[in-house]
Design an enzyme around this catalytic site. Structure first.
Site, mmCIF file in Angstrom:
data_model
loop_
_atom_site.group_PDB
_atom_site.id
_atom_site.type_symbol
_atom_site.label_atom_id
_atom_site.label_comp_id
_atom_site.label_asym_id
_atom_site.label_seq_id
_atom_site.Cartn_x
_atom_site.Cartn_y
_atom_site.Cartn_z
ATOM 1 N N HIS A 42 20.358 12.347 -46.438
ATOM 2 C CA HIS A 42 19.559 11.400 -45.667
ATOM 3 C C HIS A 42 20.341 10.145 -45.268
ATOM 4 C CE1 HIS A 42 15.627 13.104 -47.617
ATOM 5 N NE2 HIS A 42 16.096 13.869 -46.644
ATOM 6 N N ASP A 84 20.482 12.776 -39.723
ATOM 7 C CA ASP A 84 20.765 14.004 -40.470
ATOM 8 C C ASP A 84 19.936 15.181 -39.963
ATOM 9 O OD1 ASP A 84 21.986 12.479 -43.238
ATOM 10 O OD2 ASP A 84 20.448 11.426 -42.100
ATOM 11 N N PHE A 85 18.728 14.899 -39.475
ATOM 12 C CA PHE A 85 17.825 15.965 -39.056
ATOM 13 C C PHE A 85 18.206 16.580 -37.708
ATOM 14 C CE2 PHE A 85 14.148 14.027 -41.721
ATOM 15 C CZ PHE A 85 14.817 14.408 -42.880
ATOM 16 N N GLU A 119 8.074 12.410 -34.507
ATOM 17 C CA GLU A 119 7.191 12.459 -35.666
ATOM 18 C C GLU A 119 6.686 11.058 -36.019
ATOM 19 O OE1 GLU A 119 9.145 14.439 -38.943
ATOM 20 O OE2 GLU A 119 10.272 15.676 -37.512
ATOM 21 N N GLU A 171 11.771 19.454 -35.294
ATOM 22 C CA GLU A 171 12.789 18.778 -34.484
ATOM 23 C C GLU A 171 13.305 19.674 -33.355
ATOM 24 O OE1 GLU A 171 12.642 16.681 -38.404
ATOM 25 O OE2 GLU A 171 12.739 18.795 -37.768
#
Length: 336
Positions: free
Chosen positions: A123, A79-80, A29, A54
């Site tokens: 985050h 975290d993602f 991204e 993702e």
């Protein structure tokens, strides 16, 4: 020799590798914006933006690696990874074992990690213990610009999936992009020794799975990674004024662990303190204690970790995360 900022060093090593190996591509991204210097240099075919999915672009990375490319798949934060773990846990990490070595997935997941800048528990996680728990994954957490560039080069040459984590307090890019922005009232405790430093004229790989002793000492051994290394060094400098000699071991690689270096360091002092920004339960700190005990080394043990969800409020956050005050107090208690 030359000096570079942390993320600058990673990008510079990546550029050197991309010159030498046309199979290396980069996507994620906003990557044309975040890595615009690489975009200008290598063009949109090798530096590509992706939709905000993702699961989709990590899946593409695994397939591209199996097809012969060497992708660097970049995330906004570690975290993602939670939304796309199937591709990592059940495919990338297992394809070599399930195929009897006939297939591999040589790619790098590059992601910022860690807290200390006021972005809350969704985050600011570290998660290297969670990721290192999975057989087949290599997990790297550099603490200096020189190691960041050298470990990125090693990751790009590795024949399996690598998780490359950059702590946001060390990264000039991520701290500005995610941390400060327009928030002029938020303060950060940034370790200067980790954000900018001397790097080699030409990048060479830093060996994966090899720790480095950042400070020698005779009373207590502190083992850490990332920003924790710098917190430990700050504490060690204060403690020497109290007559306590502290050694600081930088793991650099969480998986595979340099068990030999850990055992040798702890055997010399008989005291082990693990400083780990990741969660305490079932994590790196407990693994390190098991490594030492399984080697037959008797020692006094303590750990300073994140014990609960990281709060958004900066003052509360600083109390939850490892810091110099907590480290000094724990060392004093170990020495009693």
């Amino acid at each position: 020799m030359r000096t570079m900022f942390f993320t600058q060093a990673v990008d510079n090593a990546l550029a050197q590798a991309m010159i030498d190996d046309s199979r290396i591509i980069l996507f994620g991204e906003d990557i044309p914006l975040m890595r615009r210097n690489l975009l200008v240099r290598f063009g949109p075919r090798r530096v590509r933006g992706t939709p905000i999915s993702e699961s989709a672009f990590l899946g593409v990375g695994v397939a591209a690696a199996m097809a012969g490319l060497r992708p660097v798949v970049e995330f906004y934060m570690v975290d993602f990874l939670a939304v796309c773990m199937d591709a990592l846990l059940n495919h990338a990490a297992k394809v070599e074992a399930f195929s009897g070595g006939k297939w591999t997935a040589p790619f790098v997941v590059r992601a910022p990690c860690g807290g200390g800048y006021g972005d809350g528990g969704q985050h600011e996680q570290s998660l290297w213990g969670w990721l290192a728990h999975i057989p087949g994954l290599t997990v790297l957490v550099p603490s200096t610009p020189a190691d960041a560039g050298g470990l990125m080069l090693a990751a790009l040459q590795h024949d399996g999936p690598v998780i490359f984590l950059e702590h946001k307090l060390l990264s000039e890019t991520w701290l500005e992009f995610l941390g400060s922005g327009a928030r002029h009232t938020v303060q950060f405790d940034i370790p200067a020794m980790g954000t900018k430093g001397v790097v080699p004229k030409k990048w060479v790989p830093v060996p994966i799975g090899k720790a480095v002793l950042r400070r020698a000492g005779s009373d207590v051994t502190i083992v850490s990674v990332g920003v924790g290394v710098h917190r430990a060094l700050e504490a060690a400098q204060d403690l020497v004024l109290e007559g306590i000699s502290v050694s600081v071991l930088d793991l650099r690689t969480v998986s595979p662990l340099d068990k030999t270096a850990v055992c040798e360091a702890v055997a010399q002092t008989g005291h082990l303190l693990v400083v780990d920004e990741d969660y305490e339960g079932f994590g790196l700190s407990g693994e390190l204690s098991a490594v030492v005990l399984e080697a037959g080394i008797s020692c006094k043990f303590a750990r300073i970790c994140t014990q609960s969800t990281i709060p958004y409020a900066r003052q509360m956050e600083d109390q939850i995360l490892p810091n110099k005050k907590r480290i000094c107090a724990s060392v004093r208690q170990l020495m009693q």
